[in-house]
Design a protein around this motif. Structure first.
Motif, PDB file in Angstrom:
ATOM      1  N   GLY A  44       0.780  -1.230   0.000  1.00 15.38           N
ATOM      2  CA  GLY A  44       0.000   0.000   0.000  1.00 15.38           C
ATOM      3  C   GLY A  44       0.810   1.277   0.000  1.00 15.38           C
ATOM      4  N   LEU A  45       2.100   1.187  -0.270  1.00 13.04           N
ATOM      5  CA  LEU A  45       2.951   2.382  -0.260  1.00 13.04           C
ATOM      6  C   LEU A  45       2.628   3.282  -1.446  1.00 13.04           C
ATOM      7  CD1 LEU A  45       5.474   3.752   1.089  1.00 13.04           C
ATOM      8  CD2 LEU A  45       6.844   2.544  -0.638  1.00 13.04           C
ATOM      9  N   ASP A  46       2.465   4.573  -1.195  1.00  7.44           N
ATOM     10  CA  ASP A  46       2.258   5.551  -2.258  1.00  7.44           C
ATOM     11  C   ASP A  46       3.608   5.993  -2.819  1.00  7.44           C
ATOM     12  OD1 ASP A  46      -0.525   5.552  -1.976  1.00  7.44           O
ATOM     13  OD2 ASP A  46      -0.468   7.100  -0.417  1.00  7.44           O
ATOM     14  N   GLY A  47       3.638   6.228  -4.123  1.00  8.09           N
ATOM     15  CA  GLY A  47       4.865   6.694  -4.758  1.00  8.09           C
ATOM     16  C   GLY A  47       5.727   5.546  -5.252  1.00  8.09           C
ATOM     17  N   ASP A  48       6.821   5.892  -5.928  1.00  8.92           N
ATOM     18  CA  ASP A  48       7.709   4.903  -6.538  1.00  8.92           C
ATOM     19  C   ASP A  48       9.110   5.064  -5.948  1.00  8.92           C
ATOM     20  OD1 ASP A  48       9.104   3.142  -8.099  1.00  8.92           O
ATOM     21  OD2 ASP A  48       8.967   4.323  -9.941  1.00  8.92           O
ATOM     22  N   PRO A  49       9.413   4.374  -4.841  1.00  9.87           N
ATOM     23  CA  PRO A  49      10.732   4.546  -4.229  1.00  9.87           C
ATOM     24  C   PRO A  49      11.874   4.081  -5.120  1.00  9.87           C
ATOM     25  CG  PRO A  49       9.576   2.683  -3.255  1.00  9.87           C
ATOM     26  CD  PRO A  49       8.585   3.392  -4.114  1.00  9.87           C
ATOM     27  N   ASP A  50      11.617   3.129  -6.025  1.00  4.55           N
ATOM     28  CA  ASP A  50      12.694   2.637  -6.878  1.00  4.55           C
ATOM     29  C   ASP A  50      13.232   3.735  -7.793  1.00  4.55           C
ATOM     30  OD1 ASP A  50      12.764   0.041  -5.879  1.00  4.55           O
ATOM     31  OD2 ASP A  50      11.186  -0.638  -7.238  1.00  4.55           O
ATOM     32  N   ARG A  51      12.389   4.670  -8.183  1.00  4.07           N
ATOM     33  CA  ARG A  51      12.869   5.766  -9.033  1.00  4.07           C
ATOM     34  C   ARG A  51      13.906   6.608  -8.281  1.00  4.07           C
ATOM     35  NH1 ARG A  51      11.913  11.000  -9.864  1.00  4.07           N
ATOM     36  NH2 ARG A  51      10.354  11.036  -8.205  1.00  4.07           N
ATOM     37  N   ILE A  52      13.611   6.923  -7.021  1.00  8.82           N
ATOM     38  CA  ILE A  52      14.563   7.687  -6.214  1.00  8.82           C
ATOM     39  C   ILE A  52      15.814   6.854  -5.946  1.00  8.82           C
ATOM     40  CG2 ILE A  52      14.951   8.785  -3.965  1.00  8.82           C
ATOM     41  CD1 ILE A  52      13.100  10.405  -5.675  1.00  8.82           C
ATOM     42  N   GLU A  53      15.618   5.561  -5.636  1.00  3.06           N
ATOM     43  CA  GLU A  53      16.755   4.686  -5.369  1.00  3.06           C
ATOM     44  C   GLU A  53      17.695   4.626  -6.574  1.00  3.06           C
ATOM     45  OE1 GLU A  53      17.537   3.050  -2.611  1.00  3.06           O
ATOM     46  OE2 GLU A  53      15.706   2.939  -1.405  1.00  3.06           O
ATOM     47  N   ARG A  54      17.140   4.575  -7.793  1.00  3.09           N
ATOM     48  CA  ARG A  54      17.976   4.491  -8.991  1.00  3.09           C
ATOM     49  C   ARG A  54      18.656   5.819  -9.297  1.00  3.09           C
ATOM     50  NH1 ARG A  54      13.247   1.797 -11.330  1.00  3.09           N
ATOM     51  NH2 ARG A  54      13.431  -0.423 -10.832  1.00  3.09           N
ATOM     52  N   LEU A  55      17.996   6.927  -8.953  1.00  3.93           N
ATOM     53  CA  LEU A  55      18.677   8.208  -9.100  1.00  3.93           C
ATOM     54  C   LEU A  55      19.916   8.238  -8.219  1.00  3.93           C
ATOM     55  CD1 LEU A  55      15.737  10.805  -9.107  1.00  3.93           C
ATOM     56  CD2 LEU A  55      17.323  10.345 -10.981  1.00  3.93           C
ATOM     57  N   ARG A  56      19.746   7.762  -6.998  1.00  2.00           N
ATOM     58  CA  ARG A  56      20.856   7.758  -6.042  1.00  2.00           C
ATOM     59  C   ARG A  56      21.938   6.763  -6.441  1.00  2.00           C
ATOM     60  NH1 ARG A  56      22.407   3.606  -1.914  1.00  2.00           N
ATOM     61  NH2 ARG A  56      23.692   4.745  -0.406  1.00  2.00           N
ATOM     62  N   ASP A  57      21.522   5.558  -6.903  1.00  2.00           N
ATOM     63  CA  ASP A  57      22.449   4.483  -7.256  1.00  2.00           C
ATOM     64  C   ASP A  57      21.906   3.790  -8.504  1.00  2.00           C
ATOM     65  OD1 ASP A  57      23.913   2.175  -7.565  1.00  2.00           O
ATOM     66  OD2 ASP A  57      23.571   1.408  -5.551  1.00  2.00           O
ATOM     67  N   PRO A  58      22.486   4.039  -9.692  1.00  2.00           N
ATOM     68  CA  PRO A  58      21.956   3.478 -10.939  1.00  2.00           C
ATOM     69  C   PRO A  58      21.939   1.956 -10.991  1.00  2.00           C
ATOM     70  CG  PRO A  58      23.475   5.286 -11.398  1.00  2.00           C
ATOM     71  CD  PRO A  58      23.598   4.987  -9.932  1.00  2.00           C
ATOM     72  N   SER A  59      22.634   1.292 -10.074  1.00  3.35           N
ATOM     73  CA  SER A  59      22.635  -0.169 -10.084  1.00  3.35           C
ATOM     74  C   SER A  59      21.476  -0.763  -9.296  1.00  3.35           C
ATOM     75  CB  SER A  59      23.954  -0.711  -9.511  1.00  3.35           C
ATOM     76  OG  SER A  59      24.060  -0.478  -8.113  1.00  3.35           O
ATOM     77  N   HIS A  60      20.659   0.089  -8.657  1.00  4.90           N
ATOM     78  CA  HIS A  60      19.504  -0.413  -7.921  1.00  4.90           C
ATOM     79  C   HIS A  60      18.538  -1.094  -8.884  1.00  4.90           C
ATOM     80  CE1 HIS A  60      16.311  -0.378  -4.817  1.00  4.90           C
ATOM     81  NE2 HIS A  60      15.504  -0.130  -5.832  1.00  4.90           N
ATOM     82  N   GLY A  61      17.965  -2.228  -8.438  1.00  8.38           N
ATOM     83  CA  GLY A  61      17.014  -2.953  -9.269  1.00  8.38           C
ATOM     84  C   GLY A  61      15.583  -2.650  -8.890  1.00  8.38           C
ATOM     85  N   THR A  62      14.926  -3.584  -8.206  1.00 10.18           N
ATOM     86  CA  THR A  62      13.523  -3.431  -7.817  1.00 10.18           C
ATOM     87  C   THR A  62      13.353  -3.856  -6.364  1.00 10.18           C
ATOM     88  OG1 THR A  62      12.765  -3.896 -10.062  1.00 10.18           O
ATOM     89  CG2 THR A  62      11.147  -4.127  -8.294  1.00 10.18           C
ATOM     90  N   THR A  63      12.678  -3.025  -5.588  1.00 14.04           N
ATOM     91  CA  THR A  63      12.372  -3.364  -4.204  1.00 14.04           C
ATOM     92  C   THR A  63      11.139  -4.259  -4.179  1.00 14.04           C
ATOM     93  OG1 THR A  63      13.233  -1.200  -3.526  1.00 14.04           O
ATOM     94  CG2 THR A  63      11.980  -2.453  -1.894  1.00 14.04           C
ATOM     95  N   LEU A  64      11.297  -5.459  -3.674  1.00 19.78           N
ATOM     96  CA  LEU A  64      10.207  -6.428  -3.643  1.00 19.78           C
ATOM     97  C   LEU A  64       9.366  -6.262  -2.380  1.00 19.78           C
ATOM     98  CD1 LEU A  64      12.354  -9.531  -4.639  1.00 19.78           C
ATOM     99  CD2 LEU A  64      10.848  -8.223  -6.152  1.00 19.78           C
ATOM    100  N   THR A  65       8.170  -6.821  -2.397  1.00 24.33           N
ATOM    101  CA  THR A  65       7.355  -6.894  -1.189  1.00 24.33           C
ATOM    102  C   THR A  65       7.705  -8.183  -0.442  1.00 24.33           C
ATOM    103  OG1 THR A  65       5.550  -8.082  -2.262  1.00 24.33           O
ATOM    104  CG2 THR A  65       5.471  -5.660  -2.331  1.00 24.33           C
ATOM    105  N   GLU A  66       7.291  -8.250   0.811  1.00 23.02           N
ATOM    106  CA  GLU A  66       7.518  -9.466   1.591  1.00 23.02           C
ATOM    107  C   GLU A  66       6.853 -10.665   0.932  1.00 23.02           C
ATOM    108  OE1 GLU A  66       6.553 -11.229   6.081  1.00 23.02           O
ATOM    109  OE2 GLU A  66       6.458  -9.059   5.712  1.00 23.02           O
ATOM    110  N   SER A  67       5.643 -10.482   0.406  1.00 30.11           N
ATOM    111  CA  SER A  67       4.923 -11.598  -0.209  1.00 30.11           C
ATOM    112  C   SER A  67       5.607 -12.058  -1.499  1.00 30.11           C
ATOM    113  CB  SER A  67       3.471 -11.216  -0.481  1.00 30.11           C
ATOM    114  OG  SER A  67       3.390 -10.110  -1.366  1.00 30.11           O
ATOM    115  N   GLN A  68       6.187 -11.148  -2.264  1.00 26.28           N
ATOM    116  CA  GLN A  68       6.903 -11.542  -3.482  1.00 26.28           C
ATOM    117  C   GLN A  68       8.114 -12.412  -3.143  1.00 26.28           C
ATOM    118  OE1 GLN A  68       7.411  -7.490  -5.047  1.00 26.28           O
ATOM    119  NE2 GLN A  68       6.349  -8.133  -6.928  1.00 26.28           N
TER     120      GLN A  68
END
Length: 259
Positions: free
Chosen positions: A155-179
């Motif tokens: 239920g998180l609003d926004g896209d944290p991966d976009r900010i994470e990739r700006l900070r570190d271009p090697s960041h992939g995808t933040t998964l959920t616990e269920s994934q």
């Protein structure tokens, strides 16, 4: 020339390698290490043959080395392995091996290890499902698998991966616990217990650690400040304490058993 994801990982983590060996600079990675070791404690045995996947400098391997027979720290980035080897040698650890390798194609036979662990790697790799499959493949029946990672709350609003990739271009995808649980189950292991907690972090040291360019750091800072002022959600859950801009990460510790 097109740069692959693995090449980005090696480039970014080669820059960050000295910081991983310095607890004063890498507060987030070292602060929760003791907590992870306590989480792992019921699984540790003096006869264990351990594999740490995408190990970086082998912080986990080095922490548990006195309590297991042998630990292998495998990582894609030679600079990270070199830092870890120096640290192990300095500590007099003789039962830790550092190995260069790909977490999605582990260079080991099936059922080789009695405990397999990865820490803060699934959100970084291009194919986290393949990493989990490989971890289960090299685990002996009944072996413990430990995954410790950054996760995206439901239920998180926004896209944290976009900010994470700006900070570190090697960041992939933040998964959920269920994934993550689905990957583990599909690979042939059973989730037994989990622990989840939030960590509120000051923004500037996080940006400095990854050596984020000044203009990009300024953009990230501006977007978080805009959110605090009522602007669009970034997914980073910003806050301000004593005038210092912070954000929030959610972490998961998960223990499974290989079948």
């Amino acid at each position: 020339m097109t740069v692959t994801h693995d090449e980005r990982v090696v480039r970014e983590f080669s820059k960050q390698a000295p910081g991983f060996a310095d607890p004063g600079r890498n507060v987030a990675f070292t602060r929760h290490l003791d907590r992870l070791v306590r989480f792992m404690e019921p699984e540790l045995d003096l006869e264990d043959v351990v594999l740490e996947v995408a190990a970086g400098t082998g912080l986990v391997s080095r922490a548990i080395a006195p309590r297991v027979r042998h630990a292998t720290a495998l990582d894609l980035t030679p600079a990270m392995l070199a830092e870890g080897k120096r640290g192990a040698d300095h500590a007099g650890l003789t039962n830790v091996t550092f190995t260069h390798g790909d977490a999605t194609a582990l260079p080991y036979l099936d059922r080789s290890f009695t405990l397999v662990v990865t820490r803060f790697s699934l959100h970084q790799v291009a194919d986290p499902k393949a990493v989990v499959q490989e971890m289960v493949r090299v685990s002996r029946p009944g072996a413990a698998l430990i995954i410790a990672d950054l996760v995206r709350p439901d239920g998180l609003d926004g896209d944290p991966d976009r900010i994470e990739r700006l900070r570190d271009p090697s960041h992939g995808t933040t998964l959920t616990e269920s994934q993550i649980a689905e990957f583990v189950t599909a690979a042939g292991a059973e989730v037994k217990r989990t622990e989840r907690f939030d960590h509120v972090r000051p923004l500037d040291p996080w940006l400095e650690f990854s050596q984020t360019p000044d203009d990009v750091a300024a953009q990230i800072r501006r977007e978080l400040e805009d959110e605090l002022a009522g602007g669009p959600a970034t997914g980073m859950r910003p806050s301000r304490t004593d005038g210092v801009l912070h954000f929030t990460h959610s972490y998961l510790f998960q223990q499974s058993i290989a079948e």
